[in-house]
Design a protein around this motif. Structure first.
Motif, mmCIF file in Angstrom:
data_model
loop_
_atom_site.group_PDB
_atom_site.id
_atom_site.type_symbol
_atom_site.label_atom_id
_atom_site.label_comp_id
_atom_site.label_asym_id
_atom_site.label_seq_id
_atom_site.Cartn_x
_atom_site.Cartn_y
_atom_site.Cartn_z
ATOM 1 N N ALA A 102 0.826 -1.207 0.000
ATOM 2 C CA ALA A 102 0.000 0.000 0.000
ATOM 3 C C ALA A 102 0.859 1.255 0.000
ATOM 4 C CB ALA A 102 -0.935 -0.003 1.207
ATOM 5 N N TYR A 108 1.464 -3.077 -7.101
ATOM 6 C CA TYR A 108 1.354 -3.009 -5.649
ATOM 7 C C TYR A 108 -0.099 -2.835 -5.215
ATOM 8 C CZ TYR A 108 6.388 -2.282 -6.102
ATOM 9 O OH TYR A 108 7.709 -2.414 -6.421
ATOM 10 N N ARG A 109 -0.849 -2.053 -5.961
ATOM 11 C CA ARG A 109 -2.272 -1.902 -5.664
ATOM 12 C C ARG A 109 -2.980 -3.250 -5.803
ATOM 13 N NH1 ARG A 109 -7.127 -0.774 -8.359
ATOM 14 N NH2 ARG A 109 -8.514 0.698 -7.275
ATOM 15 N N GLN A 110 -2.637 -3.980 -6.830
ATOM 16 C CA GLN A 110 -3.240 -5.288 -7.049
ATOM 17 C C GLN A 110 -2.882 -6.252 -5.930
ATOM 18 O OE1 GLN A 110 -5.547 -6.159 -9.213
ATOM 19 N NE2 GLN A 110 -5.580 -8.200 -8.264
ATOM 20 N N LEU A 141 -6.997 2.939 -0.635
ATOM 21 C CA LEU A 141 -6.623 2.974 -2.046
ATOM 22 C C LEU A 141 -7.825 3.099 -2.981
ATOM 23 C CD1 LEU A 141 -3.742 0.340 -2.259
ATOM 24 C CD2 LEU A 141 -3.631 2.759 -1.700
ATOM 25 N N THR A 142 -9.001 2.657 -2.536
ATOM 26 C CA THR A 142 -10.162 2.650 -3.420
ATOM 27 C C THR A 142 -11.234 3.667 -3.032
ATOM 28 O OG1 THR A 142 -11.370 0.964 -2.157
ATOM 29 C CG2 THR A 142 -9.799 0.190 -3.832
ATOM 30 N N GLU A 151 0.883 -0.143 -10.420
ATOM 31 C CA GLU A 151 -0.368 -0.859 -10.275
ATOM 32 C C GLU A 151 -0.182 -2.247 -9.685
ATOM 33 O OE1 GLU A 151 -4.412 -1.248 -10.312
ATOM 34 O OE2 GLU A 151 -3.205 0.545 -10.691
ATOM 35 N N TYR A 205 2.570 1.669 -3.383
ATOM 36 C CA TYR A 205 1.661 2.134 -4.430
ATOM 37 C C TYR A 205 1.465 3.644 -4.322
ATOM 38 C CZ TYR A 205 -2.511 3.104 -7.111
ATOM 39 O OH TYR A 205 -3.405 3.661 -7.993
ATOM 40 N N HIS A 229 -6.347 -0.712 4.258
ATOM 41 C CA HIS A 229 -5.501 -0.267 3.145
ATOM 42 C C HIS A 229 -6.272 -0.290 1.829
ATOM 43 C CE1 HIS A 229 -1.955 0.347 5.429
ATOM 44 N NE2 HIS A 229 -1.758 -0.925 5.726
ATOM 45 N N VAL A 230 -7.097 -1.312 1.638
ATOM 46 C CA VAL A 230 -7.903 -1.350 0.415
ATOM 47 C C VAL A 230 -8.868 -0.163 0.394
ATOM 48 C CG1 VAL A 230 -9.657 -2.635 -0.855
ATOM 49 C CG2 VAL A 230 -7.688 -3.829 0.094
#
Length: 245
Positions: free
Chosen positions: A60, A71-73, A114-115, A69, A63, A110-111
């Motif tokens: 996280a 790292y985001r994945q 990021l989202t 991308e 990213y 963290h998700v």
């Protein structure tokens, strides 16, 4: 395998706090290794099925620093494994640890970071609620003193962190984990503006035996020893700046 999944976060935090490019390079190298060994099931392939090796923090941070991308994945992929974790709240029996609670909650947070999708924030809520209940309504019927009281059998260890009012510690000296205690004390000292000298003195009392303890034996000790060091040093530096004579 030796907590490689934890190293990206450690190096990345040192870079963010202190700006040393070699630490960023180390973070990227270790994160790439982790990403390459992240299975479709969300587990670290060198320790299949083991949630203790599923960390989203390093990916996280990287990213956010790089926009890569991959790292985001990796952060999103970690949720595939955490969605299978059923022991979110401690109910008085069965396997449960603070580590699983912390890193499971962190993965969902963290998700969300990021989202921006509040669904993931809501998914993190049960982890928080579980430990909050332990604090305000202990299962042993004792006073609500903030401790996450649970049986030692829940994790298979012979010790656990607890409050003084619930009995004396057995073999309390555990140098490898002193760094974690020092981190909490340093945070408190920082939040006090450098005024609470008692926290600082207690921290100093933990250093001598910690410094004589082998830092790399066993290799999985890495996270105990170094995960919080960059922040610990930063807290002490900033508290020192704000303290009054």
């Amino acid at each position: 395998m030796h907590r490689t999944c934890d190293r990206p976060a450690t190096y990345a935090k040192i870079y963010v706090r202190h700006g040393q490019p070699e630490q960023l390079q180390a973070a990227l190298k270790s994160a790439d290794f982790y990403v390459q060994h992240l299975g479709e099931d969300g587990f670290f392939t060198l320790k299949p099925g083991d949630h203790k090796y599923v960390y989203a923090t390093g990916a996280a941070i990287l990213y956010l620093l790089t926009g890569d991308e991959r790292y985001r994945q990796a952060v999103l992929q970690s949720l595939i494994s955490w969605s299978k974790w059923q022991r979110v709240a401690y109910v008085g029996e069965g396997f449960w640890t603070e580590r699983h609670t912390a890193f499971g909650m962190a993965a969902y947070l963290h998700v969300y970071e990021l989202t921006g999708d509040r669904t993931w924030l809501e998914a993190a809520q049960p982890f928080f609620d579980g430990v909050y209940r332990l604090q305000v309504k202990p299962l042993d019927g004792g006073p609500a003193d903030g401790a996450w009281s649970h049986r030692r059998e829940s994790r298979g260890w012979q010790w656990l962190a607890n409050s003084p009012g619930r009995g004396a510690s057995v073999n309390a000296e555990n140098p490898p984990h002193h760094m974690e205690a020092c981190y909490i004390l340093a945070m408190g000292y920082y939040l006090s503006g450098g005024w609470d000298k008692g926290l600082y003195e207690t921290l100093q009392g933990l250093w001598p035996v910690l410094l004589t303890d082998g830092a790399n034996v066993p290799p999985r000790k890495f996270s105990w020893r170094f995960r919080e060091t960059s922040m610990l040093i930063w807290f002490l530096q900033q508290a020192g700046k704000d303290a009054r004579p």
